[in-house]
Design a protein around this motif. Structure first.
Motif, PDB file in Angstrom:
ATOM      1  N   GLU A 158       0.844  -1.186   0.000  1.00  0.00           N
ATOM      2  CA  GLU A 158       0.000   0.000   0.000  1.00  0.00           C
ATOM      3  C   GLU A 158       0.889   1.249   0.000  1.00  0.00           C
ATOM      4  O   GLU A 158       2.064   1.194   0.370  1.00  0.00           O
ATOM      5  CB  GLU A 158      -0.905   0.040   1.243  1.00  0.00           C
ATOM      6  CG  GLU A 158      -1.892  -1.105   1.349  1.00  0.00           C
ATOM      7  CD  GLU A 158      -3.048  -0.991   0.386  1.00  0.00           C
ATOM      8  OE1 GLU A 158      -3.210   0.103  -0.218  1.00  0.00           O
ATOM      9  OE2 GLU A 158      -3.784  -1.977   0.224  1.00  0.00           O
ATOM     10  N   GLN A 159       0.296   2.358  -0.427  1.00  0.00           N
ATOM     11  CA  GLN A 159       1.010   3.634  -0.345  1.00  0.00           C
ATOM     12  C   GLN A 159       1.028   4.085   1.115  1.00  0.00           C
ATOM     13  O   GLN A 159      -0.021   4.215   1.751  1.00  0.00           O
ATOM     14  CB  GLN A 159       0.308   4.694  -1.203  1.00  0.00           C
ATOM     15  CG  GLN A 159       1.144   5.925  -1.468  1.00  0.00           C
ATOM     16  CD  GLN A 159       2.319   5.629  -2.381  1.00  0.00           C
ATOM     17  OE1 GLN A 159       2.174   4.951  -3.388  1.00  0.00           O
ATOM     18  NE2 GLN A 159       3.490   6.137  -2.027  1.00  0.00           N
ATOM     19  N   GLU A 160       2.220   4.313   1.664  1.00  0.00           N
ATOM     20  CA  GLU A 160       2.342   4.643   3.078  1.00  0.00           C
ATOM     21  C   GLU A 160       2.285   6.153   3.316  1.00  0.00           C
ATOM     22  O   GLU A 160       2.326   6.954   2.378  1.00  0.00           O
ATOM     23  CB  GLU A 160       3.632   4.051   3.646  1.00  0.00           C
ATOM     24  CG  GLU A 160       3.666   2.530   3.611  1.00  0.00           C
ATOM     25  CD  GLU A 160       2.523   1.888   4.378  1.00  0.00           C
ATOM     26  OE1 GLU A 160       2.022   2.503   5.338  1.00  0.00           O
ATOM     27  OE2 GLU A 160       2.122   0.767   4.017  1.00  0.00           O
ATOM     28  N   ASP A 162       3.267  10.011   4.617  1.00  0.00           N
ATOM     29  CA  ASP A 162       4.394  10.827   4.152  1.00  0.00           C
ATOM     30  C   ASP A 162       5.395  11.150   5.257  1.00  0.00           C
ATOM     31  O   ASP A 162       6.285  11.973   5.057  1.00  0.00           O
ATOM     32  CB  ASP A 162       3.890  12.123   3.505  1.00  0.00           C
ATOM     33  CG  ASP A 162       3.055  12.975   4.456  1.00  0.00           C
ATOM     34  OD1 ASP A 162       2.895  12.573   5.629  1.00  0.00           O
ATOM     35  OD2 ASP A 162       2.571  14.029   4.035  1.00  0.00           O
ATOM     36  N   ARG A 183       9.238   5.883  -1.755  1.00  0.00           N
ATOM     37  CA  ARG A 183       8.749   6.528  -2.970  1.00  0.00           C
ATOM     38  C   ARG A 183       8.082   5.467  -3.847  1.00  0.00           C
ATOM     39  O   ARG A 183       8.694   4.445  -4.160  1.00  0.00           O
ATOM     40  CB  ARG A 183       9.894   7.186  -3.753  1.00  0.00           C
ATOM     41  CG  ARG A 183      10.584   8.320  -2.997  1.00  0.00           C
ATOM     42  CD  ARG A 183       9.663   9.547  -2.875  1.00  0.00           C
ATOM     43  NE  ARG A 183      10.332  10.651  -2.171  1.00  0.00           N
ATOM     44  CZ  ARG A 183      10.302  10.842  -0.879  1.00  0.00           C
ATOM     45  NH1 ARG A 183       9.634   9.980  -0.112  1.00  0.00           N
ATOM     46  NH2 ARG A 183      10.918  11.856  -0.309  1.00  0.00           N
ATOM     47  N   ASP A 184       6.822   5.722  -4.223  1.00  0.00           N
ATOM     48  CA  ASP A 184       6.075   4.777  -5.056  1.00  0.00           C
ATOM     49  C   ASP A 184       6.103   3.364  -4.466  1.00  0.00           C
ATOM     50  O   ASP A 184       6.350   2.373  -5.175  1.00  0.00           O
ATOM     51  CB  ASP A 184       6.626   4.765  -6.491  1.00  0.00           C
ATOM     52  CG  ASP A 184       6.467   6.107  -7.182  1.00  0.00           C
ATOM     53  OD1 ASP A 184       5.443   6.777  -6.946  1.00  0.00           O
ATOM     54  OD2 ASP A 184       7.376   6.481  -7.949  1.00  0.00           O
ATOM     55  N   LYS A 185       5.878   3.292  -3.149  1.00  0.00           N
ATOM     56  CA  LYS A 185       5.793   2.035  -2.392  1.00  0.00           C
ATOM     57  C   LYS A 185       7.136   1.335  -2.222  1.00  0.00           C
ATOM     58  O   LYS A 185       7.177   0.210  -1.727  1.00  0.00           O
ATOM     59  CB  LYS A 185       4.787   1.065  -3.031  1.00  0.00           C
ATOM     60  CG  LYS A 185       3.372   1.599  -3.151  1.00  0.00           C
ATOM     61  CD  LYS A 185       2.450   0.537  -3.731  1.00  0.00           C
ATOM     62  CE  LYS A 185       1.042   1.055  -3.938  1.00  0.00           C
ATOM     63  NZ  LYS A 185       0.161   0.033  -4.519  1.00  0.00           N
TER      64      LYS A 185
END
Length: 283
Positions: A158-160, A162, A183-185
């Protein structure tokens, strides 16, 4: 006491001291775990009942002080062996007079291991066996082979968020957050990315991460019940730790009652929590 588990695709060795995984070999006989060398003398310890290090190495409860070393005592205790077969082992740790001198709470911690094809399954069950709330954190701290060649990375499913958290030199949580290096997972695994120490994901969205070498996937690690995740390596050492956590280190300024410590579980009497990890080898 050491217990050996084996399938045609995976071989594991467990030690009842700490209920620790001390060897994990794939079908070709390649060792996947760190060798517990001089830079860090462990393989894959269980962290309980704290993660990190308390301020002054002291736990405060009900007006009394209790000495507690970094990451708690489970990794240095002999667990009782409940079961040992060719592909399954179960270990149990309960409170004793020795643990109560550090942590004045009754508890039961069971760690169950099994092999299924190319997967190693780890299940924890933590139970409050006392009459008051049980403050606790639980983590698994396995170290896997890494080398300085470019291309090592972690892929999140998943995208984490920031931002990430950090700890100070005493392994206590700092107040500030840092921008995430993901960056990008993808988290690149280089010496530079660990220049400021462990990378702590305070609220991880992913439930599976993939550990990738320059030549392709090495391991998948899936977990449930662990809200946090940490990646750490010792400077100059040939390993990377991939750590599911249920709980956070103490904040560097916190010297209060353990029952009100932020970032931990609080189990009510007779309550149990379950946690699981599935580690799958790709080769």
């Amino acid at each position: 006491m050491q217990i050996r588990l084996q399938t045609d695709q995976l071989r594991a060795v467990l030690d009842s001291h700490g209920a620790e995984l001390v060897s994990l070999q794939n079908s070709t006989g390649k060792e996947l775990l760190w060798s517990a060398g001089t830079q860090w003398p462990r393989h894959a310890p269980i962290l309980f009942p704290i993660i990190g290090r308390l301020v002054d190495d002291v736990l405060h409860h009900d007006g009394r002080d209790y000495p507690m070393t970094q990451h708690g005592f489970a990794r240095d205790c002999d667990f009782t062996v409940l079961e040992a077969t060719d592909n399954r082992a179960r270990f149990l740790l309960k409170n004793t007079a020795a643990t109560e001198a550090m942590y004045p709470f009754p508890f039961s911690l069971e760690a169950s291991w099994s092999l299924d094809g190319s997967s190693l399954n780890l299940n924890f069950r933590l139970t409050n066996t006392g009459k008051e709330p049980l403050p606790a954190s639980l983590g698994w701290h396995p170290a896997f082979h890494w080398d300085p060649a470019p291309g090592w990375r972690i892929l999140f499913d998943e995208q984490e968020t920031d931002h990430i958290r950090r700890v100070n030199a005493n392994v206590q949580l700092t107040a500030a957050t840092d921008p995430t290096p993901v960056r990008d997972k993808i988290l690149p695994l280089t010496e530079e990315v660990f220049a400021r120490g462990a990378i702590i994901f305070e609220s991880l969205r992913s439930r599976t991460i993939r550990y990738i070498s320059p030549t392709g996937p090495v391991l998948d690690l899936a977990f449930a019940g662990f809200p946090q995740f940490t990646v750490w390596k010792q400077k100059g050492a040939n390993f990377v730790c991939l750590e599911p956590w249920a709980g956070l280190p103490v904040q560097e300024s916190y010297r209060g009652e353990v029952l009100t410590k932020p970032g931990q579980m609080l189990l009510q009497p007779d309550e149990s929590h379950r946690f699981s990890c599935i580690l799958t080898s790709h080769r």
